[in-house]
Design a protein around this motif. Structure first.
Motif, PDB file in Angstrom:
ATOM      1  N   ILE A 210       3.695   2.156  -3.925  1.00 54.17           N
ATOM      2  CA  ILE A 210       4.086   0.776  -3.584  1.00 54.17           C
ATOM      3  C   ILE A 210       5.608   0.633  -3.710  1.00 54.17           C
ATOM      4  CG2 ILE A 210       3.899  -1.656  -4.292  1.00 54.17           C
ATOM      5  CD1 ILE A 210       1.029  -1.067  -5.239  1.00 54.17           C
ATOM      6  N   LYS A 211       6.129   1.169  -4.824  1.00 58.83           N
ATOM      7  CA  LYS A 211       7.565   1.082  -5.091  1.00 58.83           C
ATOM      8  C   LYS A 211       8.364   1.812  -3.996  1.00 58.83           C
ATOM      9  CE  LYS A 211      10.440   1.761  -9.166  1.00 58.83           C
ATOM     10  NZ  LYS A 211      11.148   3.039  -9.184  1.00 58.83           N
ATOM     11  N   ASP A 212       7.902   3.005  -3.640  1.00 62.75           N
ATOM     12  CA  ASP A 212       8.597   3.775  -2.594  1.00 62.75           C
ATOM     13  C   ASP A 212       8.640   2.988  -1.282  1.00 62.75           C
ATOM     14  OD1 ASP A 212       9.020   5.847  -4.327  1.00 62.75           O
ATOM     15  OD2 ASP A 212       7.433   7.150  -3.516  1.00 62.75           O
ATOM     16  N   TYR A 213       7.502   2.374  -0.930  1.00 61.78           N
ATOM     17  CA  TYR A 213       7.471   1.616   0.336  1.00 61.78           C
ATOM     18  C   TYR A 213       8.401   0.411   0.268  1.00 61.78           C
ATOM     19  CZ  TYR A 213       3.491   4.312   2.102  1.00 61.78           C
ATOM     20  OH  TYR A 213       2.682   5.320   2.560  1.00 61.78           O
ATOM     21  N   HIS A 214       8.366  -0.286  -0.862  1.00 58.99           N
ATOM     22  CA  HIS A 214       9.251  -1.445  -0.989  1.00 58.99           C
ATOM     23  C   HIS A 214      10.708  -1.005  -0.899  1.00 58.99           C
ATOM     24  CE1 HIS A 214       6.055  -4.213  -3.037  1.00 58.99           C
ATOM     25  NE2 HIS A 214       6.128  -4.444  -1.754  1.00 58.99           N
ATOM     26  N   GLU A 215      11.036   0.083  -1.572  1.00 57.63           N
ATOM     27  CA  GLU A 215      12.432   0.555  -1.531  1.00 57.63           C
ATOM     28  C   GLU A 215      12.834   1.022  -0.133  1.00 57.63           C
ATOM     29  OE1 GLU A 215      12.805   1.652  -6.251  1.00 57.63           O
ATOM     30  OE2 GLU A 215      12.874   3.302  -4.801  1.00 57.63           O
ATOM     31  N   ALA A 216      11.838   1.473   0.640  1.00 60.30           N
ATOM     32  CA  ALA A 216      12.132   1.928   2.007  1.00 60.30           C
ATOM     33  C   ALA A 216      12.245   0.755   2.979  1.00 60.30           C
ATOM     34  CB  ALA A 216      11.041   2.889   2.475  1.00 60.30           C
ATOM     35  N   GLY A 217      11.972  -0.462   2.502  1.00 59.11           N
ATOM     36  CA  GLY A 217      12.153  -1.638   3.361  1.00 59.11           C
ATOM     37  C   GLY A 217      10.865  -2.324   3.800  1.00 59.11           C
ATOM     38  N   ALA A 218       9.712  -1.868   3.293  1.00 64.12           N
ATOM     39  CA  ALA A 218       8.464  -2.564   3.655  1.00 64.12           C
ATOM     40  C   ALA A 218       8.469  -3.946   3.009  1.00 64.12           C
ATOM     41  CB  ALA A 218       7.247  -1.774   3.172  1.00 64.12           C
ATOM     42  N   SER A 219       8.121  -4.968   3.780  1.00 60.56           N
ATOM     43  CA  SER A 219       8.065  -6.323   3.224  1.00 60.56           C
ATOM     44  C   SER A 219       6.742  -6.533   2.494  1.00 60.56           C
ATOM     45  CB  SER A 219       8.164  -7.363   4.332  1.00 60.56           C
ATOM     46  OG  SER A 219       9.338  -7.183   5.062  1.00 60.56           O
ATOM     47  N   ILE A 220       5.668  -5.990   3.058  1.00 55.28           N
ATOM     48  CA  ILE A 220       4.342  -6.228   2.477  1.00 55.28           C
ATOM     49  C   ILE A 220       3.587  -4.898   2.410  1.00 55.28           C
ATOM     50  CG2 ILE A 220       2.150  -7.480   2.700  1.00 55.28           C
ATOM     51  CD1 ILE A 220       3.650  -9.556   4.419  1.00 55.28           C
ATOM     52  N   VAL A 221       3.093  -4.559   1.224  1.00 55.00           N
ATOM     53  CA  VAL A 221       2.256  -3.368   1.049  1.00 55.00           C
ATOM     54  C   VAL A 221       0.819  -3.858   0.852  1.00 55.00           C
ATOM     55  CG1 VAL A 221       1.834  -1.315  -0.365  1.00 55.00           C
ATOM     56  CG2 VAL A 221       4.181  -2.078   0.039  1.00 55.00           C
ATOM     57  N   VAL A 222      -0.105  -3.278   1.627  1.00 56.43           N
ATOM     58  CA  VAL A 222      -1.501  -3.740   1.622  1.00 56.43           C
ATOM     59  C   VAL A 222      -2.395  -2.743   0.884  1.00 56.43           C
ATOM     60  CG1 VAL A 222      -3.438  -4.512   3.068  1.00 56.43           C
ATOM     61  CG2 VAL A 222      -1.084  -4.725   3.917  1.00 56.43           C
ATOM     62  N   ILE A 223      -3.182  -3.265  -0.040  1.00 63.53           N
ATOM     63  CA  ILE A 223      -4.121  -2.420  -0.787  1.00 63.53           C
ATOM     64  C   ILE A 223      -5.534  -2.950  -0.553  1.00 63.53           C
ATOM     65  CG2 ILE A 223      -4.581  -1.330  -3.035  1.00 63.53           C
ATOM     66  CD1 ILE A 223      -1.644  -1.274  -2.601  1.00 63.53           C
ATOM     67  N   GLY A 224      -6.433  -2.073  -0.161  1.00 63.05           N
ATOM     68  CA  GLY A 224      -7.825  -2.476   0.056  1.00 63.05           C
ATOM     69  C   GLY A 224      -8.766  -1.702  -0.834  1.00 63.05           C
ATOM     70  N   ASN A 225      -9.186  -0.538  -0.339  1.00 59.65           N
ATOM     71  CA  ASN A 225     -10.166   0.314  -1.024  1.00 59.65           C
ATOM     72  C   ASN A 225      -9.925   0.527  -2.508  1.00 59.65           C
ATOM     73  OD1 ASN A 225     -12.392   1.652   0.241  1.00 59.65           O
ATOM     74  ND2 ASN A 225     -10.905   2.292   1.796  1.00 59.65           N
ATOM     75  N   HIS A 226      -8.678   0.801  -2.867  1.00 60.70           N
ATOM     76  CA  HIS A 226      -8.410   1.207  -4.245  1.00 60.70           C
ATOM     77  C   HIS A 226      -8.729   0.082  -5.223  1.00 60.70           C
ATOM     78  CE1 HIS A 226      -7.075   3.985  -7.207  1.00 60.70           C
ATOM     79  NE2 HIS A 226      -6.157   3.160  -7.674  1.00 60.70           N
ATOM     80  N   ILE A 227      -8.585  -1.164  -4.757  1.00 58.71           N
ATOM     81  CA  ILE A 227      -8.910  -2.288  -5.650  1.00 58.71           C
ATOM     82  C   ILE A 227     -10.425  -2.472  -5.721  1.00 58.71           C
ATOM     83  CG2 ILE A 227      -8.753  -4.823  -5.834  1.00 58.71           C
ATOM     84  CD1 ILE A 227      -5.723  -4.351  -5.178  1.00 58.71           C
ATOM     85  N   GLU A 228     -11.110  -2.143  -4.614  1.00 56.57           N
ATOM     86  CA  GLU A 228     -12.583  -2.224  -4.658  1.00 56.57           C
ATOM     87  C   GLU A 228     -13.138  -1.222  -5.670  1.00 56.57           C
ATOM     88  OE1 GLU A 228     -13.857  -1.524  -0.622  1.00 56.57           O
ATOM     89  OE2 GLU A 228     -12.685  -3.228   0.083  1.00 56.57           O
ATOM     90  N   THR A 229     -12.532  -0.023  -5.716  1.00 57.30           N
ATOM     91  CA  THR A 229     -13.071   1.011  -6.608  1.00 57.30           C
ATOM     92  C   THR A 229     -12.433   0.985  -7.999  1.00 57.30           C
ATOM     93  OG1 THR A 229     -11.506   2.571  -5.636  1.00 57.30           O
ATOM     94  CG2 THR A 229     -13.746   2.601  -4.741  1.00 57.30           C
ATOM     95  N   HIS A 230     -11.203   0.476  -8.104  1.00 64.77           N
ATOM     96  CA  HIS A 230     -10.492   0.437  -9.389  1.00 64.77           C
ATOM     97  C   HIS A 230      -9.887  -0.954  -9.597  1.00 64.77           C
ATOM     98  CE1 HIS A 230     -10.556   4.689  -8.280  1.00 64.77           C
ATOM     99  NE2 HIS A 230     -10.492   4.961  -9.562  1.00 64.77           N
ATOM    100  N   PRO A 231     -10.715  -1.958  -9.930  1.00 69.09           N
ATOM    101  CA  PRO A 231     -10.182  -3.320 -10.085  1.00 69.09           C
ATOM    102  C   PRO A 231      -9.053  -3.401 -11.114  1.00 69.09           C
ATOM    103  CG  PRO A 231     -12.595  -3.272 -10.377  1.00 69.09           C
ATOM    104  CD  PRO A 231     -12.155  -1.866 -10.194  1.00 69.09           C
ATOM    105  N   ASP A 232      -9.036  -2.468 -12.090  1.00 64.54           N
ATOM    106  CA  ASP A 232      -7.974  -2.476 -13.107  1.00 64.54           C
ATOM    107  C   ASP A 232      -6.592  -2.223 -12.505  1.00 64.54           C
ATOM    108  OD1 ASP A 232      -9.866  -2.931 -14.913  1.00 64.54           O
ATOM    109  OD2 ASP A 232      -9.830  -0.934 -15.859  1.00 64.54           O
ATOM    110  N   PHE A 233      -6.564  -1.676 -11.307  1.00 63.39           N
ATOM    111  CA  PHE A 233      -5.274  -1.424 -10.660  1.00 63.39           C
ATOM    112  C   PHE A 233      -4.475  -2.726 -10.526  1.00 63.39           C
ATOM    113  CE2 PHE A 233      -2.747  -0.280  -6.716  1.00 63.39           C
ATOM    114  CZ  PHE A 233      -1.884   0.574  -7.369  1.00 63.39           C
TER     115      PHE A 233
END
Ligand code: 1GP
Length: 243
Positions: A210-233
């Protein structure tokens, strides 16, 4: 609805995070309530909602449930023209420009245009680019399109540039849900120079990514699956957002 102007302000905070909710996988309302509570606590900036299946009624039911119980802006990321609701805050009006299937380039948009106008939904014109994520993604299968190879940065760049010339305000680089390899950071860096709101998703599983994408200029990083399987994320995201 607030007076927030989605067309000009969407993603402009930069370093935003969106959680993708698939209505088809959110039928247990206790689980869904849990996820949205944790998203609020983690200061998630947007909820995206969409999936490749489901009826209009099911979709609207899930949107209604989220809007009744949560204040995070809810953005439709439509898998089909049926996925519309006047209760959502905005819709990513997608054109799948990495593919050559006329249905996803313009026909599905014509199918939904009048309904969107009647619902007075905020529209965010969005170039949608599917990038090869090392797996047969549902989007590639459903749309019957071929993703752009992830090493072909020049093709990714000129496709995104053409989208911006067509007037699209956002560029969504998606390796597809459950991708083995996410979109290359170097491609995100290149696309962010075009000046559209860059959204990146597909297979993202760590704060470092997430940090790498933000530093590269991404405005929004989208997370789907990983939160379904690891809500603690979401708790790790909360720490990241604090910093
Ligand atoms: C897919 O970008 C989204 O369209 C999210 O992907 O489910 O792999 O996080 P994941």
């Amino acid at each position: 609805m607030t007076s927030y102007n989605y067309l000009s302000l969407f993603g402009k905070n930069n370093k935003d995070i969106a959680v993708l909710i698939d209505p088809d996988k959110s039928k247990d309302l206790n689980d869904l309530m849990n996820v949205i509570r944790h998203c609020e606590s983690a200061m998630i900036d947007y909820l995206f909602i969409g999936g490749s299946t489901g009826t209009r009624e099911e979709f609207q039911y899930t949107v209604n449930f989220i809007k009744t119980n949560c204040t995070i802006p809810l953005i439709i990321f439509p898998g089909s023209p049926k996925q519309l609701s006047p209760q959502a805050d905005a819709i990513l009006f997608l054109s799948l420009i990495s593919g050559r299937n006329p249905y996803y380039l313009i026909e599905s948009q014509i199918e939904s245009a009048e309904d969107i106008a009647e619902m007075k939904l905020n529209v965010i014109p969005t170039s949608y680019l599917l990038i090869d994520g090392g797996t047969n993604s549902s989007v590639a299968y459903v749309s019957q399109t071929t993703p752009i190879p992830s090493t072909r940065h020049a093709i990714i760049y000129k496709t995104a540039l053409a989208g911006s010339f067509l007037g699209h305000k956002a560029t969504y680089l998606d390796a597809g849900s459950g991708a083995k390899t996410s979109v290359p950071v170097a491609a995100v860096r290149m696309i962010s120079e075009i000046g559209t709101t860059v959204i990146v998703g597909g297979g993202i599983k760590s704060i470092d990514q997430i940090k790498d994408y933000h530093e590269a200029g991404a405005s929004i990083v989208v997370i789907g699956n990983h939160i379904e399987t690891h809500p603690d994320f979401l708790m790790e995201i909360k720490e990241y957002k604090k910093v």
